[in-house]
Design a protein around this motif. Structure first.
Motif, PDB file in Angstrom:
ATOM      1  N   ARG A  11      -4.686  16.524 -10.286  1.00 16.68           N
ATOM      2  CA  ARG A  11      -5.389  15.657  -9.337  1.00 16.68           C
ATOM      3  C   ARG A  11      -4.606  15.450  -8.042  1.00 16.68           C
ATOM      4  NH1 ARG A  11     -10.397  15.820 -10.898  1.00 16.68           N
ATOM      5  NH2 ARG A  11     -10.912  14.709 -12.777  1.00 16.68           N
ATOM      6  N   GLY A  12      -3.300  15.717  -8.093  1.00 20.20           N
ATOM      7  CA  GLY A  12      -2.477  15.556  -6.908  1.00 20.20           C
ATOM      8  C   GLY A  12      -1.227  14.738  -7.193  1.00 20.20           C
ATOM      9  N   GLN A  13      -0.177  15.078  -6.488  1.00 26.43           N
ATOM     10  CA  GLN A  13       1.108  14.399  -6.680  1.00 26.43           C
ATOM     11  C   GLN A  13       0.999  12.901  -6.436  1.00 26.43           C
ATOM     12  OE1 GLN A  13       4.089  15.825  -7.809  1.00 26.43           O
ATOM     13  NE2 GLN A  13       4.690  13.687  -7.969  1.00 26.43           N
ATOM     14  N   GLU A  14       0.145  12.484  -5.499  1.00 27.63           N
ATOM     15  CA  GLU A  14       0.062  11.052  -5.196  1.00 27.63           C
ATOM     16  C   GLU A  14      -0.403  10.236  -6.403  1.00 27.63           C
ATOM     17  OE1 GLU A  14      -3.842  12.392  -3.024  1.00 27.63           O
ATOM     18  OE2 GLU A  14      -1.998  13.393  -3.607  1.00 27.63           O
ATOM     19  N   TYR A  15      -1.189  10.846  -7.295  1.00 31.89           N
ATOM     20  CA  TYR A  15      -1.676  10.120  -8.472  1.00 31.89           C
ATOM     21  C   TYR A  15      -0.630  10.112  -9.580  1.00 31.89           C
ATOM     22  CZ  TYR A  15      -5.711  10.497  -5.603  1.00 31.89           C
ATOM     23  OH  TYR A  15      -6.552  10.434  -4.521  1.00 31.89           O
ATOM     24  N   VAL A  16       0.175  11.141  -9.622  1.00 29.44           N
ATOM     25  CA  VAL A  16       1.333  11.122 -10.524  1.00 29.44           C
ATOM     26  C   VAL A  16       2.279  10.015 -10.074  1.00 29.44           C
ATOM     27  CG1 VAL A  16       3.347  12.407 -11.336  1.00 29.44           C
ATOM     28  CG2 VAL A  16       1.141  13.572 -11.090  1.00 29.44           C
ATOM     29  N   ASP A  17       2.546   9.956  -8.783  1.00 27.80           N
ATOM     30  CA  ASP A  17       3.431   8.933  -8.235  1.00 27.80           C
ATOM     31  C   ASP A  17       2.874   7.532  -8.480  1.00 27.80           C
ATOM     32  OD1 ASP A  17       5.029  10.998  -7.337  1.00 27.80           O
ATOM     33  OD2 ASP A  17       4.315  10.872  -5.259  1.00 27.80           O
ATOM     34  N   LEU A  18       1.569   7.364  -8.334  1.00 25.96           N
ATOM     35  CA  LEU A  18       0.955   6.064  -8.584  1.00 25.96           C
ATOM     36  C   LEU A  18       1.102   5.682 -10.056  1.00 25.96           C
ATOM     37  CD1 LEU A  18      -0.636   3.607  -7.683  1.00 25.96           C
ATOM     38  CD2 LEU A  18      -2.744   4.965  -7.917  1.00 25.96           C
ATOM     39  N   GLY A  19       0.878   6.626 -10.950  1.00 26.97           N
ATOM     40  CA  GLY A  19       1.065   6.355 -12.370  1.00 26.97           C
ATOM     41  C   GLY A  19       2.478   5.906 -12.687  1.00 26.97           C
ATOM     42  N   VAL A  20       3.439   6.573 -12.089  1.00 25.55           N
ATOM     43  CA  VAL A  20       4.840   6.202 -12.278  1.00 25.55           C
ATOM     44  C   VAL A  20       5.094   4.806 -11.706  1.00 25.55           C
ATOM     45  CG1 VAL A  20       7.213   6.763 -11.597  1.00 25.55           C
ATOM     46  CG2 VAL A  20       5.665   8.582 -12.363  1.00 25.55           C
ATOM     47  N   ALA A  21       4.501   4.513 -10.562  1.00 25.58           N
ATOM     48  CA  ALA A  21       4.717   3.220  -9.902  1.00 25.58           C
ATOM     49  C   ALA A  21       4.149   2.049 -10.701  1.00 25.58           C
ATOM     50  CB  ALA A  21       4.114   3.237  -8.499  1.00 25.58           C
ATOM     51  N   ILE A  22       3.004   2.250 -11.339  1.00 25.61           N
ATOM     52  CA  ILE A  22       2.390   1.134 -12.066  1.00 25.61           C
ATOM     53  C   ILE A  22       2.864   1.033 -13.515  1.00 25.61           C
ATOM     54  CG2 ILE A  22       0.350   1.118 -10.596  1.00 25.61           C
ATOM     55  CD1 ILE A  22      -1.199   2.373 -13.010  1.00 25.61           C
ATOM     56  N   ALA A  23       3.538   2.063 -14.003  1.00 28.25           N
ATOM     57  CA  ALA A  23       4.012   2.052 -15.387  1.00 28.25           C
ATOM     58  C   ALA A  23       4.923   0.853 -15.627  1.00 28.25           C
ATOM     59  CB  ALA A  23       4.743   3.352 -15.698  1.00 28.25           C
ATOM     60  N   VAL A  24       4.848   0.329 -16.830  1.00 32.80           N
ATOM     61  CA  VAL A  24       5.676  -0.808 -17.224  1.00 32.80           C
ATOM     62  C   VAL A  24       6.765  -0.273 -18.155  1.00 32.80           C
ATOM     63  CG1 VAL A  24       5.703  -3.017 -18.428  1.00 32.80           C
ATOM     64  CG2 VAL A  24       3.732  -2.400 -17.006  1.00 32.80           C
ATOM     65  N   VAL A  25       7.993  -0.314 -17.663  1.00 33.01           N
ATOM     66  CA  VAL A  25       9.150   0.198 -18.404  1.00 33.01           C
ATOM     67  C   VAL A  25       8.864   1.624 -18.885  1.00 33.01           C
ATOM     68  CG1 VAL A  25      10.882  -0.344 -20.154  1.00 33.01           C
ATOM     69  CG2 VAL A  25       9.517  -2.182 -19.189  1.00 33.01           C
ATOM     70  N   GLY A  26       8.300   2.431 -17.980  1.00 32.10           N
ATOM     71  CA  GLY A  26       8.023   3.821 -18.293  1.00 32.10           C
ATOM     72  C   GLY A  26       6.803   4.050 -19.172  1.00 32.10           C
ATOM     73  N   TRP A  27       6.020   3.024 -19.435  1.00 30.08           N
ATOM     74  CA  TRP A  27       4.856   3.122 -20.315  1.00 30.08           C
ATOM     75  C   TRP A  27       3.573   2.989 -19.499  1.00 30.08           C
ATOM     76  CZ3 TRP A  27       4.042   4.781 -24.999  1.00 30.08           C
ATOM     77  CH2 TRP A  27       2.858   4.470 -25.642  1.00 30.08           C
ATOM     78  N   LEU A  28       2.652   3.939 -19.714  1.00 32.86           N
ATOM     79  CA  LEU A  28       1.365   3.915 -19.032  1.00 32.86           C
ATOM     80  C   LEU A  28       0.278   4.034 -20.091  1.00 32.86           C
ATOM     81  CD1 LEU A  28      -0.059   3.939 -16.259  1.00 32.86           C
ATOM     82  CD2 LEU A  28       0.032   6.429 -16.350  1.00 32.86           C
ATOM     83  N   ASP A  29      -0.617   3.055 -20.121  1.00 39.00           N
ATOM     84  CA  ASP A  29      -1.732   3.076 -21.057  1.00 39.00           C
ATOM     85  C   ASP A  29      -2.925   2.382 -20.397  1.00 39.00           C
ATOM     86  OD1 ASP A  29      -1.233   0.330 -21.268  1.00 39.00           O
ATOM     87  OD2 ASP A  29      -0.554   0.422 -23.336  1.00 39.00           O
ATOM     88  N   PRO A  30      -4.078   2.344 -21.069  1.00 37.25           N
ATOM     89  CA  PRO A  30      -5.259   1.718 -20.449  1.00 37.25           C
ATOM     90  C   PRO A  30      -5.033   0.265 -20.035  1.00 37.25           C
ATOM     91  CG  PRO A  30      -5.944   3.026 -22.327  1.00 37.25           C
ATOM     92  CD  PRO A  30      -4.425   2.992 -22.348  1.00 37.25           C
ATOM     93  N   LEU A  31      -4.255  -0.476 -20.792  1.00 32.02           N
ATOM     94  CA  LEU A  31      -3.970  -1.860 -20.433  1.00 32.02           C
ATOM     95  C   LEU A  31      -3.223  -1.945 -19.106  1.00 32.02           C
ATOM     96  CD1 LEU A  31      -4.034  -4.869 -21.130  1.00 32.02           C
ATOM     97  CD2 LEU A  31      -1.899  -4.519 -22.387  1.00 32.02           C
ATOM     98  N   VAL A  32      -2.240  -1.075 -18.935  1.00 33.28           N
ATOM     99  CA  VAL A  32      -1.463  -1.059 -17.689  1.00 33.28           C
ATOM    100  C   VAL A  32      -2.370  -0.705 -16.511  1.00 33.28           C
ATOM    101  CG1 VAL A  32       0.407   0.130 -16.456  1.00 33.28           C
ATOM    102  CG2 VAL A  32       0.724  -0.549 -18.843  1.00 33.28           C
TER     103      VAL A  32
END
Length: 58
Positions: A11-32
């Motif tokens: 989808r693009g590097q910017e969405y990878v970066d956004l996922g990393v930015a919003i992750a909580v202690v390196g964890w990304l899930d639907p709640l996050v």
């Protein structure tokens, strides 16, 4: 997170970066992602693309 980082072409590097930015202690899930949507700090369509990454690569 590492799976997302290996697929910036999906989808693009910017969405990878956004996922990393919003992750909580390196964890990304639907709640996050839902918390990020409700915060109003991010565009909903951008977070939708992060969700696509999560759904496809986790």
């Amino acid at each position: 997170m590492e799976k997302l980082k290996r697929h910036p072409d999906y989808r693009g590097q910017e969405y990878v970066d956004l996922g990393v930015a919003i992750a909580v202690v390196g964890w990304l899930d639907p709640l996050v992602i839902g918390t990020a949507v409700r915060s109003g700090k991010y565009e909903a369509q951008d977070l939708k693309k992060v969700w696509h990454y999560l759904a496809r690569f986790s």
